[in-house]
Write a protein that holds these residues in place. Sequence first.
Motif, PDB file in Angstrom:
ATOM      1  N   VAL A   1      45.123  42.589  27.628  1.00 38.10           N
ATOM      2  CA  VAL A   1      45.908  42.975  28.798  1.00 38.10           C
ATOM      3  C   VAL A   1      45.463  44.382  29.201  1.00 38.10           C
ATOM      4  CG1 VAL A   1      48.214  43.403  29.728  1.00 38.10           C
ATOM      5  CG2 VAL A   1      47.859  41.551  28.071  1.00 38.10           C
ATOM      6  N   LEU A   2      44.974  44.493  30.426  1.00 37.66           N
ATOM      7  CA  LEU A   2      44.442  45.751  30.943  1.00 37.66           C
ATOM      8  C   LEU A   2      45.312  46.273  32.076  1.00 37.66           C
ATOM      9  CD1 LEU A   2      40.720  44.635  31.271  1.00 37.66           C
ATOM     10  CD2 LEU A   2      41.650  46.129  29.516  1.00 37.66           C
ATOM     11  N   ASP A   3      45.504  47.568  32.093  1.00 41.82           N
ATOM     12  CA  ASP A   3      46.180  48.229  33.208  1.00 41.82           C
ATOM     13  C   ASP A   3      45.079  48.871  34.054  1.00 41.82           C
ATOM     14  OD1 ASP A   3      47.939  49.372  34.932  1.00 41.82           O
ATOM     15  OD2 ASP A   3      49.086  50.435  33.398  1.00 41.82           O
ATOM     16  N   ALA A   4      44.578  48.100  35.005  1.00 49.84           N
ATOM     17  CA  ALA A   4      43.472  48.541  35.855  1.00 49.84           C
ATOM     18  C   ALA A   4      43.844  48.300  37.312  1.00 49.84           C
ATOM     19  CB  ALA A   4      42.201  47.778  35.499  1.00 49.84           C
ATOM     20  N   PRO A   5      43.359  49.146  38.215  1.00 50.33           N
ATOM     21  CA  PRO A   5      43.773  49.043  39.614  1.00 50.33           C
ATOM     22  C   PRO A   5      43.191  47.844  40.373  1.00 50.33           C
ATOM     23  CG  PRO A   5      42.154  50.784  39.368  1.00 50.33           C
ATOM     24  CD  PRO A   5      42.487  50.296  37.992  1.00 50.33           C
ATOM     25  N   ASP A   6      42.011  47.344  39.917  1.00 48.43           N
ATOM     26  CA  ASP A   6      41.378  46.274  40.681  1.00 48.43           C
ATOM     27  C   ASP A   6      40.387  45.508  39.805  1.00 48.43           C
ATOM     28  OD1 ASP A   6      38.986  47.900  40.589  1.00 48.43           O
ATOM     29  OD2 ASP A   6      39.785  49.007  42.295  1.00 48.43           O
ATOM     30  N   ARG A   7      39.897  44.403  40.338  1.00 47.07           N
ATOM     31  CA  ARG A   7      38.977  43.544  39.593  1.00 47.07           C
ATOM     32  C   ARG A   7      37.656  44.258  39.308  1.00 47.07           C
ATOM     33  NH1 ARG A   7      37.992  37.962  38.204  1.00 47.07           N
ATOM     34  NH2 ARG A   7      36.065  38.161  37.013  1.00 47.07           N
ATOM     35  N   GLU A   8      37.225  45.112  40.197  1.00 45.86           N
ATOM     36  CA  GLU A   8      35.981  45.841  39.984  1.00 45.86           C
ATOM     37  C   GLU A   8      36.068  46.710  38.735  1.00 45.86           C
ATOM     38  OE1 GLU A   8      37.589  45.740  42.984  1.00 45.86           O
ATOM     39  OE2 GLU A   8      36.222  44.316  43.935  1.00 45.86           O
ATOM     40  N   THR A   9      37.202  47.335  38.521  1.00 45.35           N
ATOM     41  CA  THR A   9      37.398  48.159  37.322  1.00 45.35           C
ATOM     42  C   THR A   9      37.383  47.293  36.071  1.00 45.35           C
ATOM     43  OG1 THR A   9      38.684  49.751  38.608  1.00 45.35           O
ATOM     44  CG2 THR A   9      38.935  49.826  36.206  1.00 45.35           C
ATOM     45  N   VAL A  10      38.043  46.150  36.130  1.00 50.70           N
ATOM     46  CA  VAL A  10      38.036  45.221  34.996  1.00 50.70           C
ATOM     47  C   VAL A  10      36.606  44.791  34.690  1.00 50.70           C
ATOM     48  CG1 VAL A  10      38.796  42.962  34.160  1.00 50.70           C
ATOM     49  CG2 VAL A  10      40.379  44.422  35.442  1.00 50.70           C
ATOM     50  N   ASP A  11      35.857  44.406  35.715  1.00 53.28           N
ATOM     51  CA  ASP A  11      34.469  43.983  35.516  1.00 53.28           C
ATOM     52  C   ASP A  11      33.628  45.095  34.904  1.00 53.28           C
ATOM     53  OD1 ASP A  11      35.043  41.460  36.500  1.00 53.28           O
ATOM     54  OD2 ASP A  11      34.288  41.900  38.517  1.00 53.28           O
ATOM     55  N   ALA A  12      33.868  46.337  35.304  1.00 47.07           N
ATOM     56  CA  ALA A  12      33.127  47.472  34.738  1.00 47.07           C
ATOM     57  C   ALA A  12      33.467  47.665  33.261  1.00 47.07           C
ATOM     58  CB  ALA A  12      33.419  48.738  35.534  1.00 47.07           C
ATOM     59  N   ILE A  13      34.729  47.483  32.908  1.00 46.27           N
ATOM     60  CA  ILE A  13      35.145  47.589  31.504  1.00 46.27           C
ATOM     61  C   ILE A  13      34.449  46.511  30.680  1.00 46.27           C
ATOM     62  CG2 ILE A  13      37.104  47.271  29.937  1.00 46.27           C
ATOM     63  CD1 ILE A  13      38.819  48.619  32.194  1.00 46.27           C
ATOM     64  N   LEU A  14      34.434  45.293  31.185  1.00 41.01           N
ATOM     65  CA  LEU A  14      33.788  44.197  30.464  1.00 41.01           C
ATOM     66  C   LEU A  14      32.283  44.432  30.346  1.00 41.01           C
ATOM     67  CD1 LEU A  14      35.637  41.100  31.976  1.00 41.01           C
ATOM     68  CD2 LEU A  14      36.180  42.366  29.883  1.00 41.01           C
TER      69      LEU A  14
ATOM     70  N   THR B   1      26.638  36.250  21.761  1.00 38.09           N
ATOM     71  CA  THR B   1      26.694  34.816  21.482  1.00 38.09           C
ATOM     72  C   THR B   1      27.983  34.505  20.735  1.00 38.09           C
ATOM     73  OG1 THR B   1      24.301  34.714  21.332  1.00 38.09           O
ATOM     74  CG2 THR B   1      25.520  32.918  20.297  1.00 38.09           C
ATOM     75  N   GLY B   2      28.715  33.520  21.238  1.00 34.76           N
ATOM     76  CA  GLY B   2      29.975  33.135  20.615  1.00 34.76           C
ATOM     77  C   GLY B   2      31.202  33.709  21.284  1.00 34.76           C
ATOM     78  N   VAL B   3      31.010  34.538  22.309  1.00 36.45           N
ATOM     79  CA  VAL B   3      32.132  35.115  23.069  1.00 36.45           C
ATOM     80  C   VAL B   3      31.986  34.689  24.526  1.00 36.45           C
ATOM     81  CG1 VAL B   3      33.296  37.225  23.830  1.00 36.45           C
ATOM     82  CG2 VAL B   3      32.248  37.130  21.553  1.00 36.45           C
ATOM     83  N   ASP B   4      32.972  33.975  25.030  1.00 38.24           N
ATOM     84  CA  ASP B   4      32.978  33.576  26.437  1.00 38.24           C
ATOM     85  C   ASP B   4      34.238  34.098  27.101  1.00 38.24           C
ATOM     86  OD1 ASP B   4      30.574  31.999  26.592  1.00 38.24           O
ATOM     87  OD2 ASP B   4      31.622  30.486  25.398  1.00 38.24           O
ATOM     88  N   VAL B   5      34.075  34.717  28.261  1.00 43.38           N
ATOM     89  CA  VAL B   5      35.233  35.118  29.060  1.00 43.38           C
ATOM     90  C   VAL B   5      35.645  33.886  29.848  1.00 43.38           C
ATOM     91  CG1 VAL B   5      36.080  36.632  30.877  1.00 43.38           C
ATOM     92  CG2 VAL B   5      34.445  37.516  29.196  1.00 43.38           C
ATOM     93  N   ASP B   6      36.768  33.296  29.449  1.00 41.37           N
ATOM     94  CA  ASP B   6      37.257  32.087  30.116  1.00 41.37           C
ATOM     95  C   ASP B   6      37.916  32.380  31.448  1.00 41.37           C
ATOM     96  OD1 ASP B   6      36.411  30.052  28.501  1.00 41.37           O
ATOM     97  OD2 ASP B   6      38.368  29.636  27.607  1.00 41.37           O
ATOM     98  N   ALA B   7      38.662  33.480  31.509  1.00 44.52           N
ATOM     99  CA  ALA B   7      39.383  33.788  32.747  1.00 44.52           C
ATOM    100  C   ALA B   7      39.722  35.265  32.801  1.00 44.52           C
ATOM    101  CB  ALA B   7      40.670  32.965  32.824  1.00 44.52           C
ATOM    102  N   VAL B   8      39.739  35.770  34.019  1.00 46.10           N
ATOM    103  CA  VAL B   8      40.254  37.111  34.310  1.00 46.10           C
ATOM    104  C   VAL B   8      41.278  36.900  35.414  1.00 46.10           C
ATOM    105  CG1 VAL B   8      39.718  39.420  35.151  1.00 46.10           C
ATOM    106  CG2 VAL B   8      38.068  38.210  33.694  1.00 46.10           C
ATOM    107  N   ARG B   9      42.530  37.193  35.090  1.00 44.59           N
ATOM    108  CA  ARG B   9      43.622  36.915  36.032  1.00 44.59           C
ATOM    109  C   ARG B   9      44.444  38.161  36.285  1.00 44.59           C
ATOM    110  NH1 ARG B   9      45.978  31.216  33.734  1.00 44.59           N
ATOM    111  NH2 ARG B   9      43.946  30.293  33.285  1.00 44.59           N
ATOM    112  N   GLN B  10      44.780  38.362  37.540  1.00 48.76           N
ATOM    113  CA  GLN B  10      45.694  39.451  37.858  1.00 48.76           C
ATOM    114  C   GLN B  10      47.098  38.994  37.484  1.00 48.76           C
ATOM    115  OE1 GLN B  10      45.658  40.885  41.914  1.00 48.76           O
ATOM    116  NE2 GLN B  10      46.243  42.919  41.211  1.00 48.76           N
ATOM    117  N   TRP B  11      47.882  39.940  36.966  1.00 45.89           N
ATOM    118  CA  TRP B  11      49.201  39.616  36.446  1.00 45.89           C
ATOM    119  C   TRP B  11      50.202  40.638  36.978  1.00 45.89           C
ATOM    120  CZ3 TRP B  11      51.153  41.416  31.156  1.00 45.89           C
ATOM    121  CH2 TRP B  11      52.314  40.730  30.769  1.00 45.89           C
ATOM    122  N   HIS B  12      51.342  40.158  37.378  1.00 47.43           N
ATOM    123  CA  HIS B  12      52.415  41.024  37.891  1.00 47.43           C
ATOM    124  C   HIS B  12      53.643  40.876  37.002  1.00 47.43           C
ATOM    125  CE1 HIS B  12      50.200  41.952  41.526  1.00 47.43           C
ATOM    126  NE2 HIS B  12      49.927  40.665  41.651  1.00 47.43           N
ATOM    127  N   PRO B  13      53.681  41.563  35.843  1.00 43.77           N
ATOM    128  CA  PRO B  13      54.851  41.444  34.965  1.00 43.77           C
ATOM    129  C   PRO B  13      56.076  42.088  35.607  1.00 43.77           C
ATOM    130  CG  PRO B  13      53.402  43.182  34.183  1.00 43.77           C
ATOM    131  CD  PRO B  13      52.700  42.521  35.335  1.00 43.77           C
TER     132      PRO B  13
END
Length: 86
Positions: free
Chosen positions: A49-62, A71-83
């Motif tokens: 769970v990341l506290d990031a302002p936008d998808r571009e920031t998340v992609d940069a972190i990844l 090998t052996g690690v797949d990013v299945d999904a990146v979803r914005q969440w509004h708790p």
Amino acid sequence: MWIVELRFLPTPERLAARPAHRDQLAALHTQGVVRMAGPLADDTGAVIVLDAPDRETVDAILAADPYFATTGVDVDAVRQWHPFLR
């Protein structure tokens, strides 16, 4: 907030890369970027769970963490969440 869902295979490359990955997550946690992270109980994946302002920031972190290209690690999904509870 963003949720990153990972899927794992039990590869030696993934297990070798995990300590450095966890160090990077811990550093981001100290900065308030990673709110929570951990493997699923059966070790078939993980959730971050990341506290990031936008998808571009998340992609940069990844992109900055070689674990996500291991090998052996797949990013299945990146979803914005509004708790509504924090």
